[in-house]
Structures are given as C-alpha cells and as structure tokens.
Design an enzyme around this catalytic site. Structure first.
Site, PDB file in Angstrom:
ATOM      1  N   ASP A 104      48.115  19.918  17.075  1.00 20.49           N
ATOM      2  CA  ASP A 104      49.102  18.942  17.564  1.00 20.49           C
ATOM      3  C   ASP A 104      49.939  18.706  17.928  1.00 20.49           C
ATOM      4  O   ASP A 104      51.150  19.370  18.773  1.00 20.49           O
ATOM      5  CB  ASP A 104      49.594  18.624  15.882  1.00 20.49           C
ATOM      6  CG  ASP A 104      50.602  17.609  15.613  1.00 20.49           C
ATOM      7  OD1 ASP A 104      50.476  17.003  16.405  1.00 20.49           O
ATOM      8  OD2 ASP A 104      50.559  17.320  14.553  1.00 20.49           O
TER       9      ASP A 104
ATOM     10  N   THR B 113      49.619  11.977  19.641  1.00 22.47           N
ATOM     11  CA  THR B 113      51.104  12.572  20.369  1.00 22.47           C
ATOM     12  C   THR B 113      50.372  13.207  21.527  1.00 22.47           C
ATOM     13  O   THR B 113      50.539  13.400  23.107  1.00 22.47           O
ATOM     14  CB  THR B 113      51.370  13.210  19.994  1.00 22.47           C
ATOM     15  OG1 THR B 113      50.727  14.196  19.057  1.00 22.47           O
ATOM     16  CG2 THR B 113      52.100  12.595  18.863  1.00 22.47           C
ATOM     17  N   THR B 114      48.814  13.963  21.810  1.00 17.70           N
ATOM     18  CA  THR B 114      47.951  14.692  22.868  1.00 17.70           C
ATOM     19  C   THR B 114      48.188  13.364  24.277  1.00 17.70           C
ATOM     20  O   THR B 114      48.440  13.304  25.159  1.00 17.70           O
ATOM     21  CB  THR B 114      46.386  15.146  22.856  1.00 17.70           C
ATOM     22  OG1 THR B 114      47.991  15.988  20.954  1.00 17.70           O
ATOM     23  CG2 THR B 114      46.856  15.676  23.564  1.00 17.70           C
TER      24      THR B 114
ATOM     25  N   ASP C  92      48.714  12.881  10.122  1.00 20.81           N
ATOM     26  CA  ASP C  92      48.053  12.701  11.099  1.00 20.81           C
ATOM     27  C   ASP C  92      47.217  11.323  10.430  1.00 20.81           C
ATOM     28  O   ASP C  92      47.196   9.827  10.726  1.00 20.81           O
ATOM     29  CB  ASP C  92      46.986  12.981  12.131  1.00 20.81           C
ATOM     30  CG  ASP C  92      48.929  13.460  13.468  1.00 20.81           C
ATOM     31  OD1 ASP C  92      49.796  13.370  13.675  1.00 20.81           O
ATOM     32  OD2 ASP C  92      48.286  14.298  14.107  1.00 20.81           O
TER      33      ASP C  92
END
Length: 552
Positions: free
Chosen positions: A65, A98-99, A397
């Site tokens: 994550d 987020t990545t 998520d």
C-alpha cells in the site's frame, strides 16, 4: 555607457548566477520527486512487490500500500516530504490510488527536466501543465466516463474487485467485495438530498487473530471488546431495550481541595448514607424505564451494580465515545448525559439480540440482528496480527472505492487504458497549442504513459513491444484497451471487467499535476533559523541560506 568600475556587467553576472542557482534547486527537487516515485513504482498493479518496513522499535510491516509505505519512510529533502504529503492527501480524500499518484507526479516532474535544461522558463511549463490538466478533467468527465447503475450489484462487485485484485486480500476477492459493499450500504445515509457515507466513524474494523480469513463478516450491528461488570448479569438477551449514558453510575468524588469537617460519629455514617442515596436515585431513574442493557462511558460503582442486578439489568462500563455513537446509530438509542433526563424515546429498541461471546482469550459484546442499522462492525479473522493488519489496510481501500462509486456512480476503464486514451487525446490537442507551450503540453501526454508502462514492467512483459501495440490499438479508436496486470498482455478492459471510479482518477490527476507545478515553482531553498540577539531579550527570526542548504 557603464558606471564607474563597470557596475552594470556585475549586476548581469549576479542575475545569471541567481538563475543558475534556481535551476539547480529545481533539478534537485525533480530528482527528489523521482527518487520517491522509484521506491513506490514496483508496488503498482496485481503483480506488485511487497515492501518490508522496520520501525525503530523493531516492529515489522509488510505491505504494498503506497500510503502505508510512505508513512513509515523518513525523508530529509523538503521536496521529498511534499511528495509524501500528496499520498496522504489522496488517501484522506478518496482512499485509493496512492501509488498511482506518486508514480504519476514523479513522472510529471521527470519530463519537465529536459525543458529546464534547455533554459525554458518554469512559468511556461506550469502554464502548459495547467492547460493539460483542465483538458484531462474535461475529457474524463464528458467523453470517457461511463455511468453506472448503483443497483447493479454485479457491476459494483466488478469495480471493487479490480481495486482489491492488486492487494494481498485479492485471493479472497469475492469475500472482500461483499464485505465492502455490505458495510458501505449499511452506513449509507441520505438526508434532504445530501448523501453521507462515513466509513471512518461508523464502519469499525475489529481484528481478532484466530480462525480463518473466510470467517470474516459484516455484523448487522456492533461489536465491542467488553464484558459485563457483574457475573450474575445476563449475557444473552433477545430484543433488548438499550440505554446509553455519558455519565458515571457512582457517587461523585470530591475534588482534591474538598474539606469535610466531621464532629460526631453519626456524621460519617450520614456522609456514606448520602452517597448511597445518590447512587440509588441514579439507578432508580434507569430502572424506571425497564431497560435490559445499560452502556455507560464512565464507571459503575459496586452499589450501582447491586441495584441493577436486582432489577435484572445488564451493565457495561467504560465504553469508548466512538463505540457509544455506533451503538446509538445501530439500535436507535439516544446518548443521555443525566439519568434524570431519561425519556422513553431515548431507549433503543432496534436491536434483535444482545450476547457476550468469547473469541480467543477475550470476551466480546455483540449487539446484532438490528433493524436497519446505520452503523456496523467488520469482524476480521486471520492467522496472525501482521496478516490482519495488511487485510485491514486493503479493506479500507475497498471500502473507499465502494463509497466513491455510490457517491459518484461513474466509471473509467482500468489497466492503464484511461491513461493511454487521455494521452492520445492530448497529443492530438497539442497540435493546436501555440508557441513553445506545445512541448511541455505534449510531455504531459507522454508522462501519462508511465502507468501502463509500469504495469507492464511489474509483470515482466516486454515493455517497448507491449506499449507500441497498445498505442496502435488506441490510434485505431479502441479506447478501452489496456494491460492485463496479471499476464502483461493487452486486452479490452470491458471484457476483462477492470474498472475504476471517476472520482479516484480525477483526484489522482489533479494532485499529481498540482504537485509537479508546486515543485517547479520553487527556485530556492532557504533554512530559517532562530537566533537570540545579545542586545535584546526578544528572539529574532532570520531567514538566510546556510552553507548546508546551498550544498543540498
């Protein structure tokens, strides 16, 4: 004509030096951004690698994550800190992507490097980036996004699955999707045309090591890590009447400076009697409404327990404020601050079952079978704490994706298809952009290709060949084609069933481009240090570049 001593040429020289120093700082910021993006790059897609993080206390976190990794990393460079901040922003805003946002922001900075080296002014690059961002948002909202029917459960599961597929919990994708959708639909609230889905507050995740992951479920009610205060209290009640309190069921202790003067023996007895009478009055206020269960956020004295046990009432004390709010939403009770204000309408009657069960070594209170609860608890079971922590991160998520879809039911094809389609459209549009702005504008289109490229790299495919084939597909108008993250082949995302919510993509693009613009704007890093002036006591803040900051 020059002034005495040739002042003008010296001035020109100092301006050039400043410009060079500014460019140096910009290039350093770009390198810092790219370094952060490189750390995260292998965490994108279904074949993502895990990172093992060790904290100073010796604890270990294993995750892919992006946000969890960046939270643990310590970075000295201020531009690197800004990059980490955007992952947090993305997580708080939409809870997913987020990545992608870090990888994209790093690439946006990377493509700007060549223009700075060619002496192009940052303002021109920024203007081109702004223009490209506006066009991207317009394209996503008006042309490429597909509306979704919220009542179509199969499609909803498909979208959540494509989010969960890249995570550790992907092996139990069906279970995770069902849990996420059930939890989000439970806390869904619509008042006067306004939708509200507060997962953080009303969908609590309880992790209990032991059992198998398949035992995880969403309770139609609330679960707390509490036991009854008295062994004779009932632990299983059907259709309980529940009262929630925010006040102690014990006599008020005097403050530390309280003085009581006792003259004769009876005074002390009277003092104890007053305390008992107070507790009795408080308990009578509760017993009057004939509840079955009483939850209080404060303590319950032995005497109060005695009165409540006699009346056949179960009491649970020291409940967290957040848990109390969840119970209130689940069983329809109102939290009361004074027992003498208790009314019949404050009693919660929606719960179907109150029971206390032992899971592992601890006792848990369950309030389940609620009629239309607006709060729920997700019970996670698994082999160890580390596995449960990773599952919880993944589930958050999935919950956020489900929430985003219900709030804004529009979808985009996943697997890098959307980036490729937007990139193609921007390249076409760049032909109509005037002047030198055309090049940075086209570079944004080039930067978007980093997502499909990284997906192909992470599953070991031939990157150049795959991207060329994908470009060719998009050139012929197949805008939903992308990369299968499992095999690295190019496929139609409609058939594969990989979709992403529009709100996540919009936020990703906005955050990535805005961050790139922000870091390109910086042309100097100055450290502010506080120095105490020897003449006056008042400290003065001076901002001047130190040797270290200039070297950095």
């Amino acid at each position: 004509m020059y002034g005495p001593g040739g002042a003008a040429p010296i001035l020109v020289l100092s301006q050039n030096t400043k410009r060079d120093a500014g460019r140096k700082v910009q290039l350093e910021n770009i390198n810092a951004g790219k370094a952060i993006a490189d750390v995260i790059r292998t965490c994108l897609g279904p074949q993502a690698m895990l990172k093992m993080l060790m904290d100073p206390m010796g604890g270990i976190v294993m995750t892919n994550d992006g946000n969890a990794i960046l939270r643990e990393i310590t970075v000295q460079h201020p531009a690197g800190k800004s990059m980490i901040e955007i992952a947090r922003t993305q997580d708080e805003e939409v809870g997913d992507g987020t990545t992608s946002v870090i990888v994209l922001a790093g690439e946006m900075l990377g493509v700007a490097e060549q223009f700075l080296e060619q002496q192009m002014h940052p303002t021109i690059i920024i203007r081109a980036y702004r223009q490209a961002l506006e066009d991207m948002i317009r394209l996503l909202q008006d042309q490429i996004s597909v509306p979704l029917d919220v009542n179509n459960k199969e499609k909803l599961v498909e979208v959540v699955k494509s989010c969960v597929g890249t995570k550790f919990i992907g092996q139990w994708a069906d279970l995770a999707c069902t849990i996420a959708l059930d939890a989000v639909k439970t806390v869904y609230l619509e008042e006067s045309g306004r939708k509200e889905i507060d997962i953080k507050r009303y969908a609590k995740v309880e992790k209990v090591p032991g059992g198998s992951i398949e035992d995880s479920c969403v309770l139609s009610g609330v679960m707390l890590n509490k036991d009854v205060t008295h062994p004779k209290m009932r632990r299983y009640i059907k259709n309980p009447r529940i009262i929630l309190l925010d006040c102690p069921l014990e006599y008020k202790k005097g403050e530390s400076q309280t003085n009581v003067e006792i003259l004769k023996e009876e005074d002390f007895t009277r003092l104890l009697q007053l305390e008992e009478e107070y507790v009795q009055k408080v308990c009578e206020d509760i017993i009057r409404l004939k509840p079955d269960v009483v939850f209080t956020e404060k303590g319950v004295s032995d005497l109060a327990q005695h009165f409540l046990v006699k009346a056949g009432i179960t009491a649970i004390r020291r409940v967290r404020k957040t848990d109390n709010n969840r119970i209130a939403r689940a069983c329809g009770a109102t939290i009361v601050n004074r027992t003498d204000e208790l009314r019949e309408e404050d009693v919660g009657t929606k719960a179907g079952l109150f029971e206390i069960k032992k899971l592992g070594d601890e006792y848990f209170t369950f309030i389940t079978e609620c009629n239309d609860p607006k709060a729920c608890t997700i019970l996670l079971r698994g082999p160890s704490k580390d596995v449960l922590n990773e599952i919880e991160r993944n589930l958050q998520d999935a919950l956020n994706v489900a929430r985003n879809i219900l709030l804004e039911p529009k979808l985009l094809p996943g697997g890098g298809a959307i980036e490729m389609a937007v990139s193609q459209a921007l390249v076409e549009k760049s032909k109509s952009v005037q002047g030198v702005m055309q090049w940075p504008y086209k570079a944004v289109a080039q930067a978007l290709e980093v997502i499909p490229r990284t997906l192909a790299q992470n599953c070991g495919a031939n990157t150049i060949r795959t991207l060329t084939a994908l470009r060719a597909k998009h050139a012929t108008g197949c805008s939903t084609w992308g990369i299968n993250g499992e095999t690295g082949e190019i496929v139609d995302m409609k058939e594969l069933g990989v979709w992403e919510p529009l709100s996540v993509k919009l936020q990703t693009y906005k955050t990535a481009v805005e961050t790139a613009i922000l870091l390109l704007r910086i042309d100097d890093i100055v450290s502010g240090s506080k120095k105490k002036d020897k003449d006056s006591d008042a400290p003065k803040a001076t901002a001047q570049p130190t040797e270290e900051s200039l070297k950095e």
